[in-house]
Write a protein that holds these residues in place. Structure first.
Motif, PDB file in Angstrom:
ATOM      1  N   LEU A  38       0.823  -1.208   0.000  1.00 32.00           N
ATOM      2  CA  LEU A  38       0.000   0.000   0.000  1.00 32.00           C
ATOM      3  C   LEU A  38       0.858   1.260   0.000  1.00 32.00           C
ATOM      4  O   LEU A  38       0.581   2.203  -0.743  1.00 32.00           O
ATOM      5  N   GLY A  39       1.911   1.285   0.786  1.00 27.28           N
ATOM      6  CA  GLY A  39       2.793   2.458   0.828  1.00 27.28           C
ATOM      7  C   GLY A  39       3.466   2.716  -0.510  1.00 27.28           C
ATOM      8  O   GLY A  39       3.529   3.861  -0.984  1.00 27.28           O
ATOM      9  N   PHE A  40       3.965   1.654  -1.135  1.00 30.31           N
ATOM     10  CA  PHE A  40       4.599   1.803  -2.443  1.00 30.31           C
ATOM     11  C   PHE A  40       3.579   2.274  -3.472  1.00 30.31           C
ATOM     12  O   PHE A  40       3.869   3.153  -4.286  1.00 30.31           O
ATOM     13  N   HIS A  41       2.374   1.721  -3.424  1.00 27.90           N
ATOM     14  CA  HIS A  41       1.322   2.088  -4.372  1.00 27.90           C
ATOM     15  C   HIS A  41       0.972   3.576  -4.243  1.00 27.90           C
ATOM     16  O   HIS A  41       0.883   4.290  -5.243  1.00 27.90           O
ATOM     17  N   VAL A  42       0.775   4.036  -3.029  1.00 26.49           N
ATOM     18  CA  VAL A  42       0.390   5.430  -2.805  1.00 26.49           C
ATOM     19  C   VAL A  42       1.507   6.375  -3.235  1.00 26.49           C
ATOM     20  O   VAL A  42       1.265   7.389  -3.902  1.00 26.49           O
ATOM     21  N   ALA A  43       2.747   6.058  -2.880  1.00 28.75           N
ATOM     22  CA  ALA A  43       3.873   6.904  -3.298  1.00 28.75           C
ATOM     23  C   ALA A  43       4.010   6.906  -4.818  1.00 28.75           C
ATOM     24  O   ALA A  43       4.264   7.953  -5.431  1.00 28.75           O
ATOM     25  N   HIS A  44       3.826   5.754  -5.435  1.00 24.85           N
ATOM     26  CA  HIS A  44       3.941   5.635  -6.893  1.00 24.85           C
ATOM     27  C   HIS A  44       2.855   6.460  -7.588  1.00 24.85           C
ATOM     28  O   HIS A  44       3.114   7.159  -8.568  1.00 24.85           O
ATOM     29  N   LYS A  45       1.620   6.389  -7.070  1.00 22.68           N
ATOM     30  CA  LYS A  45       0.529   7.175  -7.669  1.00 22.68           C
ATOM     31  C   LYS A  45       0.764   8.663  -7.464  1.00 22.68           C
ATOM     32  O   LYS A  45       0.452   9.473  -8.339  1.00 22.68           O
ATOM     33  N   GLY A  46       1.304   9.055  -6.327  1.00 17.93           N
ATOM     34  CA  GLY A  46       1.646  10.467  -6.096  1.00 17.93           C
ATOM     35  C   GLY A  46       2.720  10.942  -7.054  1.00 17.93           C
ATOM     36  O   GLY A  46       2.642  12.052  -7.600  1.00 17.93           O
TER      37      GLY A  46
END
Length: 171
Positions: A38-46
């Motif tokens: 989830l952390g990687f996904h959110v940072a990647h989308k940002g």
């Protein structure tokens, strides 16, 4: 049987999942490191959102900004700012959302969202394009700005945006 017509509960062969899944399990299971997914996904989308914002500003910059090599330098600087803002905003909003859940539901919410991200083939496909763009963009940003934070982050944001654009142009 073609790749798209496989049973979704079949063995997971997604390359990026090697980092997240329990290697002993080859089933349709939740990732073993849900918070990391989830952390990687959110940072990647940002990062993607920040890069897209910078790419959108290129039209204004092309009309009103510098010409030649200075154009790319300025665009990379803008991208570094918008990309950093996108990453920080995404992580901040995700943290706020998780903290707004009752404590008993926080881990379940993380695991549920990570499960859906982990097994969404289209999401994984756009992420592959984006990751390729990030690597390419970082090289380009380093050429334009030198080995600096601005060059690496700005290039990564622009590369991610171009990778997403290429993915959507192929749909």
């Amino acid at each position: 049987m073609s790749k798209d017509k496989r049973d979704p509960k079949a063995v997971d062969d997604e390359l990026m999942h090697v980092f997240y899944r329990n290697l002993d399990e080859k089933s349709y299971a939740a990732p073993s490191r849900a918070s990391l997914v989830l952390g990687f996904h959110v940072a990647h989308k940002g990062l993607q959102a920040g890069g897209c914002a910078a790419l959108a500003s290129s039209a204004i910059l092309a009309v009103m900004g510098p010409r030649g090599f200075k154009f790319f330098k300025r665009l990379t600087q803008i991208s570094a700012i918008t990309t950093t803002g996108g990453i920080l905003s995404g992580l901040g909003l995700a943290t706020k959302k998780i903290k707004s859940l009752p404590e008993s539901e926080q881990q379940d919410g993380i695991e549920d969202r990570a499960f859906r991200i982990f097994h969404n083939r289209k999401q994984n496909q756009v992420d592959r394009y984006s990751l390729f763009g990030i690597g390419t963009g970082m090289i380009g940003g380093t050429v334009v700005m030198g080995l600096s934070y601005t060059g690496l982050i700005g290039g990564a944001g622009l590369g991610a945006a171009v990778g997403v654009d290429i993915h959507f142009s192929e749909l």
